[in-house]
Design a protein around this motif. Structure first.
Motif, PDB file in Angstrom:
ATOM      1  N   HIS A 166       0.838  -1.207   0.000  1.00  0.00           N
ATOM      2  CA  HIS A 166       0.000   0.000   0.000  1.00  0.00           C
ATOM      3  C   HIS A 166       0.872   1.255   0.000  1.00  0.00           C
ATOM      4  CE1 HIS A 166      -3.320   2.702   0.864  1.00  0.00           C
ATOM      5  NE2 HIS A 166      -2.552   3.229   1.804  1.00  0.00           N
ATOM      6  N   LEU A 167       1.883   1.277   0.852  1.00  0.00           N
ATOM      7  CA  LEU A 167       2.750   2.454   0.936  1.00  0.00           C
ATOM      8  C   LEU A 167       3.604   2.621  -0.317  1.00  0.00           C
ATOM      9  CD1 LEU A 167       3.805   2.245   4.687  1.00  0.00           C
ATOM     10  CD2 LEU A 167       2.119   3.786   3.638  1.00  0.00           C
ATOM     11  N   GLN A 168       4.011   1.510  -0.936  1.00  0.00           N
ATOM     12  CA  GLN A 168       4.785   1.602  -2.179  1.00  0.00           C
ATOM     13  C   GLN A 168       3.923   2.090  -3.339  1.00  0.00           C
ATOM     14  OE1 GLN A 168       6.572  -2.310  -2.528  1.00  0.00           O
ATOM     15  NE2 GLN A 168       8.392  -1.661  -1.394  1.00  0.00           N
ATOM     16  N   CYS A 169       2.666   1.689  -3.362  1.00  0.00           N
ATOM     17  CA  CYS A 169       1.752   2.120  -4.428  1.00  0.00           C
ATOM     18  C   CYS A 169       1.236   3.538  -4.216  1.00  0.00           C
ATOM     19  CB  CYS A 169       0.567   1.167  -4.538  1.00  0.00           C
ATOM     20  SG  CYS A 169       1.005  -0.453  -5.158  1.00  0.00           S
ATOM     21  N   HIS A 170       1.241   3.993  -2.975  1.00  0.00           N
ATOM     22  CA  HIS A 170       0.744   5.332  -2.633  1.00  0.00           C
ATOM     23  C   HIS A 170       1.799   6.068  -1.806  1.00  0.00           C
ATOM     24  CE1 HIS A 170      -2.813   2.681  -3.060  1.00  0.00           C
ATOM     25  NE2 HIS A 170      -3.263   3.695  -3.777  1.00  0.00           N
ATOM     26  N   PRO A 171       2.964   6.378  -2.380  1.00  0.00           N
ATOM     27  CA  PRO A 171       4.042   6.996  -1.590  1.00  0.00           C
ATOM     28  C   PRO A 171       3.653   8.348  -0.988  1.00  0.00           C
ATOM     29  CG  PRO A 171       4.589   7.010  -3.921  1.00  0.00           C
ATOM     30  CD  PRO A 171       3.344   6.198  -3.773  1.00  0.00           C
ATOM     31  N   ILE A 172       2.681   9.019  -1.584  1.00  0.00           N
ATOM     32  CA  ILE A 172       2.245  10.306  -1.051  1.00  0.00           C
ATOM     33  C   ILE A 172       1.591  10.139   0.323  1.00  0.00           C
ATOM     34  CG2 ILE A 172      -0.020  10.308  -2.164  1.00  0.00           C
ATOM     35  CD1 ILE A 172       2.283  13.345  -1.725  1.00  0.00           C
ATOM     36  N   SER A 173       1.150   8.903   0.647  1.00  0.00           N
ATOM     37  CA  SER A 173       0.500   8.662   1.940  1.00  0.00           C
ATOM     38  C   SER A 173       1.502   8.410   3.069  1.00  0.00           C
ATOM     39  CB  SER A 173      -0.484   7.504   1.837  1.00  0.00           C
ATOM     40  OG  SER A 173       0.195   6.299   1.572  1.00  0.00           O
ATOM     41  N   VAL A 174       2.795   8.346   2.748  1.00  0.00           N
ATOM     42  CA  VAL A 174       3.823   8.153   3.771  1.00  0.00           C
ATOM     43  C   VAL A 174       4.016   9.478   4.513  1.00  0.00           C
ATOM     44  CG1 VAL A 174       6.242   7.572   4.185  1.00  0.00           C
ATOM     45  CG2 VAL A 174       4.953   6.374   2.390  1.00  0.00           C
ATOM     46  N   PRO A 175       3.866   9.489   5.842  1.00  0.00           N
ATOM     47  CA  PRO A 175       3.942  10.753   6.585  1.00  0.00           C
ATOM     48  C   PRO A 175       5.230  11.547   6.356  1.00  0.00           C
ATOM     49  CG  PRO A 175       3.074   9.042   7.989  1.00  0.00           C
ATOM     50  CD  PRO A 175       3.505   8.381   6.707  1.00  0.00           C
ATOM     51  N   GLN A 176       6.360  10.896   6.169  1.00  0.00           N
ATOM     52  CA  GLN A 176       7.616  11.615   5.915  1.00  0.00           C
ATOM     53  C   GLN A 176       7.581  12.365   4.601  1.00  0.00           C
ATOM     54  OE1 GLN A 176      10.403   8.334   6.303  1.00  0.00           O
ATOM     55  NE2 GLN A 176      11.404   9.440   7.970  1.00  0.00           N
ATOM     56  N   VAL A 177       6.833  11.855   3.642  1.00  0.00           N
ATOM     57  CA  VAL A 177       6.764  12.449   2.310  1.00  0.00           C
ATOM     58  C   VAL A 177       5.649  13.490   2.230  1.00  0.00           C
ATOM     59  CG1 VAL A 177       6.353  11.945  -0.135  1.00  0.00           C
ATOM     60  CG2 VAL A 177       7.681  10.353   1.261  1.00  0.00           C
ATOM     61  N   SER A 178       4.566  13.207   2.905  1.00  0.00           N
ATOM     62  CA  SER A 178       3.363  14.015   2.777  1.00  0.00           C
ATOM     63  C   SER A 178       3.272  15.097   3.847  1.00  0.00           C
ATOM     64  CB  SER A 178       2.128  13.120   2.877  1.00  0.00           C
ATOM     65  OG  SER A 178       0.958  13.894   2.799  1.00  0.00           O
ATOM     66  N   ALA A 179       2.841  16.265   3.437  1.00  0.00           N
ATOM     67  CA  ALA A 179       2.524  17.322   4.400  1.00  0.00           C
ATOM     68  C   ALA A 179       1.017  17.357   4.644  1.00  0.00           C
ATOM     69  CB  ALA A 179       3.006  18.660   3.860  1.00  0.00           C
ATOM     70  N   ASN A 180       0.295  16.451   3.986  1.00  0.00           N
ATOM     71  CA  ASN A 180      -1.155  16.383   4.101  1.00  0.00           C
ATOM     72  C   ASN A 180      -1.544  15.854   5.489  1.00  0.00           C
ATOM     73  OD1 ASN A 180      -3.853  15.430   4.021  1.00  0.00           O
ATOM     74  ND2 ASN A 180      -3.762  15.290   1.801  1.00  0.00           N
ATOM     75  N   ARG A 181      -2.284  16.644   6.207  1.00  0.00           N
ATOM     76  CA  ARG A 181      -2.698  16.288   7.571  1.00  0.00           C
ATOM     77  C   ARG A 181      -3.487  14.980   7.596  1.00  0.00           C
ATOM     78  NH1 ARG A 181      -3.585  18.296  12.667  1.00  0.00           N
ATOM     79  NH2 ARG A 181      -5.622  17.902  13.581  1.00  0.00           N
ATOM     80  N   GLU A 182      -4.315  14.744   6.592  1.00  0.00           N
ATOM     81  CA  GLU A 182      -5.120  13.519   6.536  1.00  0.00           C
ATOM     82  C   GLU A 182      -4.232  12.272   6.462  1.00  0.00           C
ATOM     83  OE1 GLU A 182      -8.227  11.458   3.484  1.00  0.00           O
ATOM     84  OE2 GLU A 182      -8.481  13.601   3.856  1.00  0.00           O
ATOM     85  N   HIS A 183      -3.167  12.325   5.673  1.00  0.00           N
ATOM     86  CA  HIS A 183      -2.253  11.180   5.566  1.00  0.00           C
ATOM     87  C   HIS A 183      -1.534  10.922   6.877  1.00  0.00           C
ATOM     88  CE1 HIS A 183      -2.078  12.039   0.999  1.00  0.00           C
ATOM     89  NE2 HIS A 183      -3.036  11.178   1.275  1.00  0.00           N
ATOM     90  N   ILE A 184      -1.140  11.984   7.551  1.00  0.00           N
ATOM     91  CA  ILE A 184      -0.450  11.841   8.835  1.00  0.00           C
ATOM     92  C   ILE A 184      -1.395  11.253   9.885  1.00  0.00           C
ATOM     93  CG2 ILE A 184       0.661  13.131  10.707  1.00  0.00           C
ATOM     94  CD1 ILE A 184       1.695  15.039   8.438  1.00  0.00           C
ATOM     95  N   LEU A 185      -2.627  11.737   9.916  1.00  0.00           N
ATOM     96  CA  LEU A 185      -3.613  11.198  10.863  1.00  0.00           C
ATOM     97  C   LEU A 185      -3.921   9.724  10.579  1.00  0.00           C
ATOM     98  CD1 LEU A 185      -6.061  14.232  11.228  1.00  0.00           C
ATOM     99  CD2 LEU A 185      -4.343  13.415  12.875  1.00  0.00           C
ATOM    100  N   GLN A 186      -3.965   9.349   9.294  1.00  0.00           N
ATOM    101  CA  GLN A 186      -4.203   7.950   8.936  1.00  0.00           C
ATOM    102  C   GLN A 186      -3.064   7.070   9.444  1.00  0.00           C
ATOM    103  OE1 GLN A 186      -6.955   6.396   7.221  1.00  0.00           O
ATOM    104  NE2 GLN A 186      -5.878   4.691   8.127  1.00  0.00           N
ATOM    105  N   ALA A 187      -1.830   7.549   9.319  1.00  0.00           N
ATOM    106  CA  ALA A 187      -0.682   6.780   9.820  1.00  0.00           C
ATOM    107  C   ALA A 187      -0.776   6.592  11.333  1.00  0.00           C
ATOM    108  CB  ALA A 187       0.619   7.476   9.438  1.00  0.00           C
ATOM    109  N   PHE A 188      -1.157   7.640  12.060  1.00  0.00           N
ATOM    110  CA  PHE A 188      -1.331   7.519  13.509  1.00  0.00           C
ATOM    111  C   PHE A 188      -2.448   6.522  13.833  1.00  0.00           C
ATOM    112  CE2 PHE A 188       0.713  11.828  13.977  1.00  0.00           C
ATOM    113  CZ  PHE A 188       1.810  11.363  14.671  1.00  0.00           C
ATOM    114  N   LYS A 189      -3.514   6.547  13.047  1.00  0.00           N
ATOM    115  CA  LYS A 189      -4.627   5.612  13.251  1.00  0.00           C
ATOM    116  C   LYS A 189      -4.136   4.174  13.080  1.00  0.00           C
ATOM    117  CE  LYS A 189      -9.087   4.288  11.364  1.00  0.00           C
ATOM    118  NZ  LYS A 189      -9.737   4.090  10.104  1.00  0.00           N
ATOM    119  N   TRP A 190      -3.330   3.940  12.040  1.00  0.00           N
ATOM    120  CA  TRP A 190      -2.789   2.597  11.822  1.00  0.00           C
ATOM    121  C   TRP A 190      -1.929   2.146  12.995  1.00  0.00           C
ATOM    122  CZ3 TRP A 190      -1.023   3.619   6.131  1.00  0.00           C
ATOM    123  CH2 TRP A 190      -2.137   3.549   5.286  1.00  0.00           C
ATOM    124  N   VAL A 191      -1.092   3.029  13.506  1.00  0.00           N
ATOM    125  CA  VAL A 191      -0.233   2.675  14.643  1.00  0.00           C
ATOM    126  C   VAL A 191      -1.090   2.273  15.844  1.00  0.00           C
ATOM    127  CG1 VAL A 191       1.429   3.582  16.327  1.00  0.00           C
ATOM    128  CG2 VAL A 191       1.734   4.052  13.879  1.00  0.00           C
TER     129      VAL A 191
END
Length: 125
Positions: free
Chosen positions: A46-71
């Motif tokens: 999933h992260l390889q297919c959607h690299p923009i969703s990786v928190p280090q790469v993305s400044a998008n708050r939604e992507h960062i919140l999704q990563a926290f949700k996964w953790v």
């Protein structure tokens, strides 16, 4: 097959559901098969297919919140199996599955689980 039976009894919203087992004998090669809930793929893909969703790469708050949700979901599943005296000895992105329903909730897969047993002095594998 005892650990497979034990796994099928585990029930947690972020742990892959096991619906049953089957034993197949093909050319004297006996295999145990787990029938599990359908998942979309694993977290690594999933992260390889959607690299923009990786928190280090993305400044998008939604992507960062999704990563926290996964953790939080992964930790919740691990806490649950630990409470059942089971450990996941080989946790990695490939073994964390992405559920198809409810916006890609994360589920810890049940491969390489080991049941702990008590001794008088400590817990061992």
């Amino acid at each position: 097959l005892a650990i497979t039976l034990f796994i099928s009894k585990l029930s947690h919203p972020h742990f892959v559901k096991c619906y049953g087992t089957a034993v197949v004998n093909e050319n004297d090669d006996v295999k145990a098969i787990l029938v599990m809930e359908l998942c979309k793929g694993n977290l690594k893909d999933h992260l390889q297919c959607h690299p923009i969703s990786v928190p280090q790469v993305s400044a998008n708050r939604e992507h960062i919140l999704q990563a926290f949700k996964w953790v939080i979901e992964i930790c919740s599943a691990l806490d649950y199996i630990h409470s059942k005296r089971v450990v996941q000895r080989d946790l990695k992105l490939e073994k964390i599955l992405v559920r198809i329903v409810d916006k890609q909730a994360i589920i810890c897969t049940n491969l390489n689980l080991r049941k702990l047993r008590n001794t008088e002095q400590n817990i061992i594998l």
